[in-house]
Design an enzyme around this catalytic site. Sequence first.
Site, PDB file in Angstrom:
ATOM      1  N   GLU A  18      21.513   2.164 -14.586  1.00 33.53           N
ATOM      2  CA  GLU A  18      21.424   3.293 -15.566  1.00 33.53           C
ATOM      3  C   GLU A  18      20.053   3.693 -16.052  1.00 33.53           C
ATOM      4  O   GLU A  18      19.823   4.877 -16.048  1.00 33.53           O
ATOM      5  CB  GLU A  18      22.372   3.273 -16.909  1.00 33.53           C
ATOM      6  N   SER A 451       9.693   3.198  10.311  1.00 36.95           N
ATOM      7  CA  SER A 451      10.428   4.178   9.362  1.00 36.95           C
ATOM      8  C   SER A 451       9.989   5.589   9.657  1.00 36.95           C
ATOM      9  O   SER A 451       8.997   5.913   9.189  1.00 36.95           O
ATOM     10  CB  SER A 451      10.850   3.629   8.154  1.00 36.95           C
ATOM     11  N   CYS A 661       1.847  -4.801   5.942  1.00 34.87           N
ATOM     12  CA  CYS A 661       1.200  -3.905   5.112  1.00 34.87           C
ATOM     13  C   CYS A 661       0.658  -4.111   3.771  1.00 34.87           C
ATOM     14  O   CYS A 661       0.756  -3.801   2.660  1.00 34.87           O
ATOM     15  CB  CYS A 661       2.389  -2.815   4.755  1.00 34.87           C
ATOM     16  N   HIS A 712       1.125   5.755   0.918  1.00 28.57           N
ATOM     17  CA  HIS A 712       1.217   5.416  -0.210  1.00 28.57           C
ATOM     18  C   HIS A 712       0.965   6.767  -1.022  1.00 28.57           C
ATOM     19  O   HIS A 712       1.336   6.907  -2.296  1.00 28.57           O
ATOM     20  CB  HIS A 712       0.489   4.331  -1.111  1.00 28.57           C
TER      21      HIS A 712
HETATM   22  N1  LIG Z   1       9.222  -1.032  10.233  1.00 28.28           N
HETATM   23  C1  LIG Z   1       8.944  -1.156   8.568  1.00 28.28           C
HETATM   24  C2  LIG Z   1       8.140  -1.801   7.986  1.00 28.28           C
HETATM   25  C3  LIG Z   1       7.856  -1.732   6.491  1.00 28.28           C
HETATM   26  S1  LIG Z   1       6.886  -2.943   5.992  1.00 28.28           S
HETATM   27  C4  LIG Z   1       8.939   0.438   8.242  1.00 28.28           C
HETATM   28  O1  LIG Z   1       8.425   1.180   8.941  1.00 28.28           O
HETATM   29  O2  LIG Z   1       9.637   0.863   7.233  1.00 28.28           O
HETATM   30 ZN   LIG Z   2       4.784  -2.110   5.706  1.00 29.91          ZN
END
Ligand SMILES: N[C@@H](CCS)C(=O)O
Ligand SMILES: [Zn+2]
Length: 773
Positions: A18, A451, A661, A712
């Site tokens: 929520e 991604s 990362c 980011h």
């Molecule tokens: N293959 C993933 C790693 C994220 S740490 C991505 O690209 O989101």
């Molecule tokens: Zn990453």
Amino acid sequence: MSVTAANLGFPRIGPRRELKTAVEAYWAGKADEAQLLDTARRLRAATWDRQKAAGIAVIPSNDFSLYDQVLDTSVMVGAIPDIYRGLGAPDSLAVYFAMARGTRTADDDAGCAHGHGKGGDVPAQEMTKWFDTNYHYMVPEVSPDQGFALATAKPVDHFREARALGHHTRPVILGPVTWLLLAKSKAEGFDPLSLLPRLLPVYADLLGRLRDAGADWVQIDEPALVLDLSDAARAAYVSAYGELAKVDGIKLMLATYFGALGDNLKTALSLPVAGLHVDLVRAPEQLDAVLAGARKDLLLSLGLIDGRNIWKADLTALLDRYEPIMKSRSAFQIAPSCSLLHTPIDLALETKLDPQVKDWLAFAAQKLEELSLLGLGLSNGRYVISDELLANADSIQGRRNSPLTNDRKVRDRAARITGDWARRKAPFADRIKAQQARLNLPLLPTTTIGSFPQTAEVRKARSAHDKGELDTAGYERFLREETARAIAWQEEIGIDVLVHGEFERNDMVQYFGEQLAGFAFSRAGWVQSYGSRCVRPPIIYGDVSRPKPMTVAWWHYAQSVTARPMKGMLTGPVTILNWSFVRDDQSREETCRQIALAIRDEVLDLEAAGARIIQIDEAALREGLPLRRADWQHYLDWAVESFRISAAGVADETQIHTHMCYSEFNEIIDSIGAMDADVISIETSRSKMELLDAFVDYAYPNEIGPGVYDIHSPRIPTTREMEALLIKAGERLSARQLWVNPDCGLKTRKWEDVKPALVAMVDAAKAARAALA
Ligand SMILES: N[C@@H](CCS)C(=O)O
Ligand SMILES: [Zn+2]
Ligand SMILES: CN1c2c(nc(N)[nH]c2=O)NC[C@@H]1CNc1ccc(C(=O)N[C@@H](CCC(=O)N[C@@H](CCC(=O)N[C@@H](CCC(=O)O)C(=O)O)C(=O)O)C(=O)O)cc1
């Protein structure tokens, strides 16, 4: 002798997230401040009621936060950097959320891994992992001329709010020494701990106000006491608590958790506090030393119920162990090992879990019941809870003897692992030649981390499929279209090594857990990761194996629509382990090896299907480092071995990538080298390539993709700045070693940011190729 059940903190997101819904609606301008605060108030009230109903005598307040308890503390003591001050009153939501997220307003909380969201006009504060958890806190920022003043009185307000509802609570605050040890300053060489004398009057002021509001005890969290501390930090504890002891009429329960006090035990026991909480789940061995060294009038709070995992406690074993010591002191408190923040809220919401597995679990609400029972048993004798003990023993026995937890084939296979399984056939120098001959890539090849944006449309389609509103054929058609579009676009802009975009994945760990044997899944088992972002960690209850290929069909489809190399994309064993709830009936090391075997099978199937490059992400390898340095090497050894087992089965010409990362490699560079991945992509853009130095000093021989695009931030990097970063990297390492990629995956970004940024990245690579050739 009295035994009291106390809680140290309860999850605040709400049983159905929520709080996430409410804060995101507020950020999106779809709800006003009053609506947000009203939801928050209702969640707090329900949480206090729940704890009372469970029989908890000592109920915390101020464990609630709209975003993060460390940020709450920073705001409370007035550590609000100048850039945020113009945005509103120090206690306003405008300032608070600007510190959390930056000021650019938009309707999603774009964020990722270790950074997050918004940059825009005012950047967010830095964010990092809370000790060895998957919870992230906002790093306090202080300056040498930092002043402190009580800017908000949230602990007092929440104490009063609870009292008005009939709950006499024990407010929780983050202690001054841990807060300063977590703080950073932009001024080089400045030690935030030197601000302690200025900070203490604010804490004293707060404690006085809590007393005046009617509080008698305050829980003051000092988890830094379980870390390797300098003498200066230990001295800071002595002076801080000497000073705070001068506040009359309020008793402090000093809470330590996540490990043993170890060499800080003497310091902790010397502090003039009224109570000390110790973690006896992570560090049961410290009990004797704590009992032997504690003043007779020190109230000990024993952390007996695991606040970091989801297994039912073995109540009989706990009674066997703790009954004998109960008479040694006039009073004890018993509690979870740490705040329950790190566990899902309520097992009762899980209607789809295998009933057998469900019977082995306890989420936060159930842990409170366990605590309450244990309190009754320890105070009045175990016969008063005999029925409950029998039922508990049945569950514990059931789990111990269950064929579900044991798979002979997996165990036999793991026992047969020999050194060869963890060694590539040829050394890197030979492998890379075979790979180059096959891949024929340009100097500075371009790629991305895996991604692409997880848009609302993608999440909606998945949700509709989960609910049965979209059939599997329709869902897969949708995913194929998304994937094909992303691939065509990568080709169009000239990326060399492609990814399929990971549209079919809900989460990089959950997706694999859902397909592996030995894992269970909750429907509502959300745990806060940062701010409004949550994860549902998989539950590893049994021996892990891979019943069938997990990613091959998607990879196959993706490769079928392009001639360029398509990366196989996998999450590595250490990351799957570190982001799951892990079985506690065998070592983490053993479980990790089993996962490594499952990933190895997938790697080999991808290779057999034709994948020329396979990436095995180990985003959580570093965060799994134990809190104490003395324990690092053992962890690193088995973690690296697991990665190598997962990767090493392939032929020389198959290129293995890994991705991490984060950026603090200095202290673990030997282990990174030992992973022997052909290519590693890392986060370096924000440090302007300085973090490559660890690799330079180590003379890292394999290939590296230092991130040139800070994913980011929504800021779109320019070709020129990425080219400059590449030139800088080329000055430190051989151009032949270098790849060009962003810092991390792009799942939390928007296409409108990603597209121009990647076009610019490809242009930067072209320019740098010419300059570095
Ligand atoms: N293959 C993933 C790693 C994220 S740490 C991505 O690209 O989101
Ligand atoms: Zn990453
Ligand atoms: C890289 N990070 C990760 C960590 N741990 C992981 N297990 N995974 C990670 O990626 N730890 C460190 C960092 C932490 N960073 C993040 C970043 C982003 C999130 C995040 O976005 N979390 C999402 C939930 C993600 C998810 O599981 N999504 C599912 C379910 C989505 C959902 O809520 N569906 C709704 C319906 C939606 C609709 O109709 O539109 C529902 O079920 O009710 C999915 O995509 O299928 C979040 O929203 O909090 C977390 C950590």
